[in-house]
Design a protein around this motif. Structure first.
Motif, short mmCIF file in Angstrom:
data_model
loop_
_atom_site.label_atom_id
_atom_site.label_comp_id
_atom_site.label_asym_id
_atom_site.label_seq_id
_atom_site.Cartn_x
_atom_site.Cartn_y
_atom_site.Cartn_z
N VAL A 35 -4.15 14.84 -11.16
CA VAL A 35 -5.18 14.05 -10.48
C VAL A 35 -6.44 14.87 -10.22
O VAL A 35 -7.56 14.38 -10.38
N GLY A 36 -6.28 16.11 -9.79
CA GLY A 36 -7.44 16.93 -9.44
C GLY A 36 -7.05 18.38 -9.27
O GLY A 36 -6.08 18.86 -9.84
N GLU A 37 -7.81 19.08 -8.43
CA GLU A 37 -7.55 20.49 -8.13
C GLU A 37 -6.75 20.60 -6.85
O GLU A 37 -6.92 19.80 -5.93
N GLU A 38 -5.88 21.61 -6.76
CA GLU A 38 -4.96 21.70 -5.63
C GLU A 38 -5.66 21.81 -4.29
O GLU A 38 -5.11 21.42 -3.26
N TYR A 39 -6.89 22.33 -4.26
CA TYR A 39 -7.61 22.51 -3.01
C TYR A 39 -8.31 21.24 -2.52
O TYR A 39 -8.89 21.22 -1.43
N GLU A 40 -8.27 20.17 -3.31
CA GLU A 40 -8.92 18.93 -2.89
C GLU A 40 -8.16 18.30 -1.73
O GLU A 40 -6.98 18.58 -1.50
N PRO A 41 -8.80 17.40 -0.96
CA PRO A 41 -8.19 16.87 0.27
C PRO A 41 -6.87 16.16 0.01
O PRO A 41 -6.72 15.41 -0.96
N MET A 42 -5.92 16.38 0.90
CA MET A 42 -4.62 15.69 0.84
C MET A 42 -4.13 15.50 2.28
O MET A 42 -4.01 16.47 3.03
N LEU A 43 -3.86 14.27 2.64
CA LEU A 43 -3.36 13.94 3.98
C LEU A 43 -1.85 13.80 3.96
O LEU A 43 -1.27 13.35 2.97
N LEU A 77 0.86 -1.18 0.00
CA LEU A 77 0.00 0.00 0.00
C LEU A 77 0.90 1.22 0.00
O LEU A 77 1.72 1.39 0.91
N SER A 78 0.77 2.05 -1.02
CA SER A 78 1.58 3.26 -1.09
C SER A 78 0.67 4.48 -1.13
O SER A 78 -0.46 4.44 -1.61
N LEU A 79 1.20 5.58 -0.59
CA LEU A 79 0.49 6.86 -0.59
C LEU A 79 1.32 7.89 -1.32
O LEU A 79 2.55 7.90 -1.23
N THR A 80 0.65 8.78 -2.03
CA THR A 80 1.35 9.91 -2.62
C THR A 80 1.89 10.78 -1.50
O THR A 80 1.28 10.91 -0.43
N ASP A 81 3.06 11.37 -1.69
CA ASP A 81 3.63 12.25 -0.67
C ASP A 81 3.57 13.69 -1.16
O ASP A 81 4.57 14.30 -1.52
N HIS A 82 2.33 14.20 -1.21
CA HIS A 82 2.09 15.61 -1.53
C HIS A 82 1.27 16.22 -0.41
O HIS A 82 0.65 15.52 0.40
N LEU A 83 1.26 17.54 -0.37
CA LEU A 83 0.50 18.28 0.63
C LEU A 83 -0.63 19.07 0.00
O LEU A 83 -1.59 19.46 0.69
N TRP A 84 -0.55 19.31 -1.29
CA TRP A 84 -1.64 19.82 -2.12
C TRP A 84 -1.88 18.79 -3.22
O TRP A 84 -0.96 18.10 -3.64
N GLN A 85 -3.12 18.69 -3.67
CA GLN A 85 -3.39 17.78 -4.78
C GLN A 85 -2.70 18.29 -6.05
O GLN A 85 -2.58 19.50 -6.26
N VAL A 86 -2.24 17.35 -6.87
CA VAL A 86 -1.50 17.72 -8.08
C VAL A 86 -2.45 17.78 -9.26
O VAL A 86 -3.49 17.10 -9.29
N SER A 87 -2.09 18.56 -10.27
CA SER A 87 -2.98 18.85 -11.38
C SER A 87 -3.30 17.61 -12.22
O SER A 87 -4.34 17.55 -12.87
#
Length: 289
Positions: free
Chosen positions: A50-58, A38-48
């Motif tokens: 995949v979606g819009e930067e304001y979308e949820p990111m843990l 199981l891998s997770l993206t390591d971003h703090l804002w959503q990337v373009s």
């Protein structure tokens, strides 16, 4: 061939109050249906992409720590950490802690990073490409030293550590496995050939070319090419029978190119039904390849 689950989109798993339970259900389903990692993206804002930067990111490592407590066997990692986002000594300590608390299931997934807008927005370090690669290589050297018996200082061009004490040490021996992500053929694949247990590239039409370049770097360095696992990232949508056939065709193509693990970003993950479909119809088939 193995299938790993990659989560890079939290927008479809419910509101913040339900995210923890949704992620626990997704992780447990992935584990129970045969996903190996199981891998997770390591971003703090959503990337373009995949979606819009304001979308949820843990934040990824906090989330992995939570999922370690909600799973038993699935391996855990980021795909991939931007090397400059965390000081290397701290990064080694974070992955060590995840490995200890998960019972030896942690990987270090790392790359040079690229998202200048995110980094600038949150005040994180970022630099020109050549410098980011230099940071990545020093990060790997520091992590490997911290996962060894050495407590000596480390003096590099970008990082200076007075001592590399790391107690407790990771359970995985000789150290948590290292995956280097990125498709740069001249530098990224050379770093993967030199330091990594696995490399990861996008599973598009040029994926075979990346394997060939990795082989060349291994030959130049005297590294056993077969010692570096070949992994690919691939979006998968299995919501219709035709989608399932297309997914199997893509996976077979990657298998024939030499890839042994695919990190799948699965569409409509919030319902967990696609994970169950992959577990019942895809994972058993590709396991025999």
């Amino acid at each position: 061939m193995k299938l790993a689950l990659h989560i890079n989109d939290y927008s479809g798993i419910g509101p913040p109050a339900r995210m923890a339970s949704a992620l626990a259900r997704i992780a447990a389903t992935a584990e129970d249906t045969g996903f190996s990692r199981l891998s997770l993206t390591d971003h703090l804002w959503q990337v373009s992409m995949v979606g819009e930067e304001y979308e949820p990111m843990l934040e990824s490592y906090t989330t992995l720590g939570y999922l370690a407590a909600r799973t038993r066997t699935i391996e855990l990692q980021t795909l991939v950490t931007a090397a400059m986002y965390r000081p290397p000594g701290l990064l080694a300590k974070i992955v060590t802690t995840l490995d200890v608390l998960s019972g030896g299931r942690a990987w270090l997934g790392v790359g040079a990073g690229w998202n200048e807008e995110e980094a600038s927005g949150l005040g994180l370090p970022h630099a020109a490409q050549a410098e980011r690669f230099a940071h990545l290589e020093e990060t790997l050297r520091i992590c490997l030293q911290m996962w060894s018996d050495s407590t000596d200082s480390f003096v590099g061009e970008h990082y200076q550590l007075a001592g590399t004490l790391n107690s407790p040490q990771a359970l995985t021996r000789p150290h948590p496995r290292i995956l280097v992500g990125g498709g740069g053929e001249r530098v990224t694949l050379r770093i993967a050939a030199q330091y990594a247990d696995a490399f990861n590239v996008f599973g598009g039409r040029d994926a075979g070319q990346k394997v060939a370049r990795l082989r060349e770097h291994c030959e130049k360095l005297g590294r056993d090419f077969d010692a570096v696992e070949k992994t690919a990232f691939l979006p998968l949508d299995v919501t219709a029978p035709a989608d399932l056939e297309a997914a199997l065709a893509d996976l077979r193509r990657l298998h024939e190119l030499g890839f042994t693990t695919v990190y799948a970003a699965v569409a409509d993950i919030g319902s967990v039904t696609p994970l169950e479909t992959l577990g019942s119809k895809v994972i058993p088939e590709i396991a025999a390849w």
